[in-house]
Design a protein around this motif. Structure first.
Motif, PDB file in Angstrom:
ATOM      1  N   PRO A   1       9.878  62.058 -31.422  1.00 63.57           N
ATOM      2  CA  PRO A   1       8.771  62.086 -30.455  1.00 63.57           C
ATOM      3  C   PRO A   1       7.440  61.563 -31.013  1.00 63.57           C
ATOM      4  CG  PRO A   1       9.999  64.138 -30.352  1.00 63.57           C
ATOM      5  CD  PRO A   1      10.507  63.382 -31.554  1.00 63.57           C
ATOM      6  N   ASN A   2       7.288  61.507 -32.350  1.00 62.64           N
ATOM      7  CA  ASN A   2       6.051  61.017 -32.958  1.00 62.64           C
ATOM      8  C   ASN A   2       6.093  59.524 -33.277  1.00 62.64           C
ATOM      9  OD1 ASN A   2       4.850  63.640 -32.986  1.00 62.64           O
ATOM     10  ND2 ASN A   2       6.142  64.129 -34.732  1.00 62.64           N
ATOM     11  N   ASN A   3       7.114  58.840 -32.742  1.00 61.05           N
ATOM     12  CA  ASN A   3       7.259  57.392 -32.959  1.00 61.05           C
ATOM     13  C   ASN A   3       7.577  57.041 -34.410  1.00 61.05           C
ATOM     14  OD1 ASN A   3       7.536  55.169 -31.352  1.00 61.05           O
ATOM     15  ND2 ASN A   3       5.409  54.531 -31.512  1.00 61.05           N
ATOM     16  N   ASN A   4       8.294  57.949 -35.101  1.00 61.18           N
ATOM     17  CA  ASN A   4       8.756  57.716 -36.466  1.00 61.18           C
ATOM     18  C   ASN A   4      10.278  57.624 -36.453  1.00 61.18           C
ATOM     19  OD1 ASN A   4       6.093  58.068 -37.510  1.00 61.18           O
ATOM     20  ND2 ASN A   4       6.395  60.271 -37.386  1.00 61.18           N
ATOM     21  N   GLY A   5      10.822  56.857 -37.372  1.00 64.26           N
ATOM     22  CA  GLY A   5      12.276  56.759 -37.447  1.00 64.26           C
ATOM     23  C   GLY A   5      12.709  55.558 -38.260  1.00 64.26           C
ATOM     24  N   MET A   6      13.677  54.814 -37.704  1.00 62.99           N
ATOM     25  CA  MET A   6      14.161  53.612 -38.375  1.00 62.99           C
ATOM     26  C   MET A   6      14.617  52.605 -37.337  1.00 62.99           C
ATOM     27  SD  MET A   6      17.858  54.463 -39.929  1.00 62.99           S
ATOM     28  CE  MET A   6      18.274  56.162 -39.753  1.00 62.99           C
ATOM     29  N   TYR A   7      14.775  51.373 -37.819  1.00 60.15           N
ATOM     30  CA  TYR A   7      15.318  50.345 -36.927  1.00 60.15           C
ATOM     31  C   TYR A   7      16.528  49.721 -37.592  1.00 60.15           C
ATOM     32  CZ  TYR A   7      12.629  46.940 -39.723  1.00 60.15           C
ATOM     33  OH  TYR A   7      12.107  46.191 -40.744  1.00 60.15           O
ATOM     34  N   SER A   8      17.464  49.283 -36.737  1.00 61.62           N
ATOM     35  CA  SER A   8      18.772  48.862 -37.215  1.00 61.62           C
ATOM     36  C   SER A   8      19.310  47.714 -36.383  1.00 61.62           C
ATOM     37  CB  SER A   8      19.757  50.031 -37.117  1.00 61.62           C
ATOM     38  OG  SER A   8      19.244  51.167 -37.761  1.00 61.62           O
ATOM     39  N   LEU A   9      20.182  46.946 -36.992  1.00 64.41           N
ATOM     40  CA  LEU A   9      20.896  45.861 -36.333  1.00 64.41           C
ATOM     41  C   LEU A   9      22.235  46.400 -35.846  1.00 64.41           C
ATOM     42  CD1 LEU A   9      21.252  42.738 -35.802  1.00 64.41           C
ATOM     43  CD2 LEU A   9      22.397  42.685 -38.035  1.00 64.41           C
ATOM     44  N   VAL A  10      22.596  46.074 -34.596  1.00 64.07           N
ATOM     45  CA  VAL A  10      23.917  46.429 -34.098  1.00 64.07           C
ATOM     46  C   VAL A  10      24.890  45.374 -34.635  1.00 64.07           C
ATOM     47  CG1 VAL A  10      25.368  46.849 -32.080  1.00 64.07           C
ATOM     48  CG2 VAL A  10      22.929  47.443 -32.012  1.00 64.07           C
ATOM     49  N   GLU A  11      25.673  45.759 -35.631  1.00 62.06           N
ATOM     50  CA  GLU A  11      26.615  44.826 -36.256  1.00 62.06           C
ATOM     51  C   GLU A  11      27.917  44.706 -35.472  1.00 62.06           C
ATOM     52  OE1 GLU A  11      26.041  44.207 -40.938  1.00 62.06           O
ATOM     53  OE2 GLU A  11      27.396  45.812 -40.386  1.00 62.06           O
ATOM     54  N   LYS A  12      28.372  45.813 -34.908  1.00 60.45           N
ATOM     55  CA  LYS A  12      29.628  45.786 -34.169  1.00 60.45           C
ATOM     56  C   LYS A  12      29.540  46.740 -33.000  1.00 60.45           C
ATOM     57  CE  LYS A  12      33.680  44.799 -35.934  1.00 60.45           C
ATOM     58  NZ  LYS A  12      34.907  44.852 -36.740  1.00 60.45           N
ATOM     59  N   HIS A  13      30.027  46.267 -31.859  1.00 57.62           N
ATOM     60  CA  HIS A  13      30.052  47.095 -30.650  1.00 57.62           C
ATOM     61  C   HIS A  13      31.327  46.766 -29.884  1.00 57.62           C
ATOM     62  CE1 HIS A  13      27.970  48.311 -26.616  1.00 57.62           C
ATOM     63  NE2 HIS A  13      29.118  48.916 -26.807  1.00 57.62           N
ATOM     64  N   ILE A  14      32.302  47.633 -30.036  1.00 58.53           N
ATOM     65  CA  ILE A  14      33.552  47.528 -29.272  1.00 58.53           C
ATOM     66  C   ILE A  14      33.602  48.785 -28.409  1.00 58.53           C
ATOM     67  CG2 ILE A  14      36.061  47.353 -29.360  1.00 58.53           C
ATOM     68  CD1 ILE A  14      35.717  46.252 -32.254  1.00 58.53           C
ATOM     69  N   PRO A  15      33.272  48.655 -27.111  1.00 59.14           N
ATOM     70  CA  PRO A  15      33.171  49.843 -26.254  1.00 59.14           C
ATOM     71  C   PRO A  15      34.380  50.766 -26.362  1.00 59.14           C
ATOM     72  CG  PRO A  15      32.404  47.914 -25.080  1.00 59.14           C
ATOM     73  CD  PRO A  15      32.999  47.424 -26.372  1.00 59.14           C
ATOM     74  N   ASN A  16      34.067  52.058 -26.446  1.00 58.50           N
ATOM     75  CA  ASN A  16      35.054  53.135 -26.505  1.00 58.50           C
ATOM     76  C   ASN A  16      35.889  53.136 -27.785  1.00 58.50           C
ATOM     77  OD1 ASN A  16      34.239  53.853 -23.833  1.00 58.50           O
ATOM     78  ND2 ASN A  16      35.569  52.229 -23.082  1.00 58.50           N
ATOM     79  N   LYS A  17      35.509  52.319 -28.782  1.00 60.57           N
ATOM     80  CA  LYS A  17      36.261  52.250 -30.037  1.00 60.57           C
ATOM     81  C   LYS A  17      35.380  52.294 -31.280  1.00 60.57           C
ATOM     82  CE  LYS A  17      40.602  50.149 -28.839  1.00 60.57           C
ATOM     83  NZ  LYS A  17      41.378  51.347 -28.874  1.00 60.57           N
ATOM     84  N   GLU A  18      34.363  51.425 -31.349  1.00 59.85           N
ATOM     85  CA  GLU A  18      33.598  51.316 -32.594  1.00 59.85           C
ATOM     86  C   GLU A  18      32.167  50.844 -32.349  1.00 59.85           C
ATOM     87  OE1 GLU A  18      33.678  48.816 -36.802  1.00 59.85           O
ATOM     88  OE2 GLU A  18      35.435  48.782 -35.508  1.00 59.85           O
ATOM     89  N   MET A  19      31.246  51.449 -33.105  1.00 62.68           N
ATOM     90  CA  MET A  19      29.843  51.031 -33.121  1.00 62.68           C
ATOM     91  C   MET A  19      29.381  51.095 -34.572  1.00 62.68           C
ATOM     92  SD  MET A  19      27.157  50.262 -31.105  1.00 62.68           S
ATOM     93  CE  MET A  19      27.208  51.144 -29.547  1.00 62.68           C
ATOM     94  N   THR A  20      28.796  49.985 -35.061  1.00 60.60           N
ATOM     95  CA  THR A  20      28.282  49.961 -36.428  1.00 60.60           C
ATOM     96  C   THR A  20      26.859  49.448 -36.436  1.00 60.60           C
ATOM     97  OG1 THR A  20      30.471  49.639 -37.392  1.00 60.60           O
ATOM     98  CG2 THR A  20      28.589  49.017 -38.761  1.00 60.60           C
ATOM     99  N   PHE A  21      25.994  50.189 -37.127  1.00 59.46           N
ATOM    100  CA  PHE A  21      24.594  49.808 -37.298  1.00 59.46           C
ATOM    101  C   PHE A  21      24.334  49.492 -38.768  1.00 59.46           C
ATOM    102  CE2 PHE A  21      24.735  53.012 -33.906  1.00 59.46           C
ATOM    103  CZ  PHE A  21      24.171  52.296 -32.859  1.00 59.46           C
ATOM    104  N   LEU A  22      23.551  48.452 -39.019  1.00 59.73           N
ATOM    105  CA  LEU A  22      23.032  48.149 -40.355  1.00 59.73           C
ATOM    106  C   LEU A  22      21.567  48.546 -40.336  1.00 59.73           C
ATOM    107  CD1 LEU A  22      23.191  46.880 -43.202  1.00 59.73           C
ATOM    108  CD2 LEU A  22      22.578  44.697 -42.120  1.00 59.73           C
TER     109      LEU A  22
END
Length: 142
Positions: free
Chosen positions: A55-76
């Motif tokens: 909520p304080n606008n802090n965190g991280m940012y990432s690249l979506v490397e893989k997105h296979i719906p209902n199977k796999e999601m990978t962030f770098l």
């Protein structure tokens, strides 16, 4: 870099678990195990950048490397965000991957994280509770 792995068996279809993981409202609910009020901005399409924020606008940012719906999601993971300002970090191959595997009786959600030693304790403390939240939400959807 160390690889951490967390797994939970869920009595729900992969599509239902996927919805819990990535729809706005349920994402905020299960990620409250990390920080209350967590949310993400951006799209989850391969090649896009997503911001994971508190909520304080802090965190991280990432690249979506893989997105296979209902199977796999990978962030770098690429960098930090503090007060909305992105700062690139040299985290190497710091990835966070979500895998759904349907069995005869249930679906197994596996989360695999490549992380530096500095974040290990945080993940070890928080991820088991986050997966309990996912399980509860997926098994109790209306």
């Amino acid at each position: 870099m160390e690889t951490l792995e967390y797994q939970v068996k869920i009595n729900a279809q992969p599509e239902e678990i996927w919805t819990v993981l990535w729809s706005d409202i349920s994402y905020q609910q299960w990620t409250s195990a990390f920080t209350k009020g967590s949310f993400y901005e951006g799209t989850l399409e391969e090649g896009s950048t997503v911001k994971f924020l508190d909520p304080n606008n802090n965190g991280m940012y990432s690249l979506v490397e893989k997105h296979i719906p209902n199977k796999e999601m990978t962030f770098l993971h690429l960098g930090d965000i503090f007060d909305g300002v992105e700062t690139p970090q040299d985290w190497g191959n710091a990835t966070e991957s979500y895998f759904l595997e349907e069995t005869e009786d249930e679906t197994i959600l596996t989360v695999r994280i490549n992380t530096s030693e500095e974040f290990k304790d945080f993940f070890e403390e928080k991820f088991p509770n986050a997966l309990k939240n996912v399980k509860h939400l997926a098994e109790n959807q209306l």
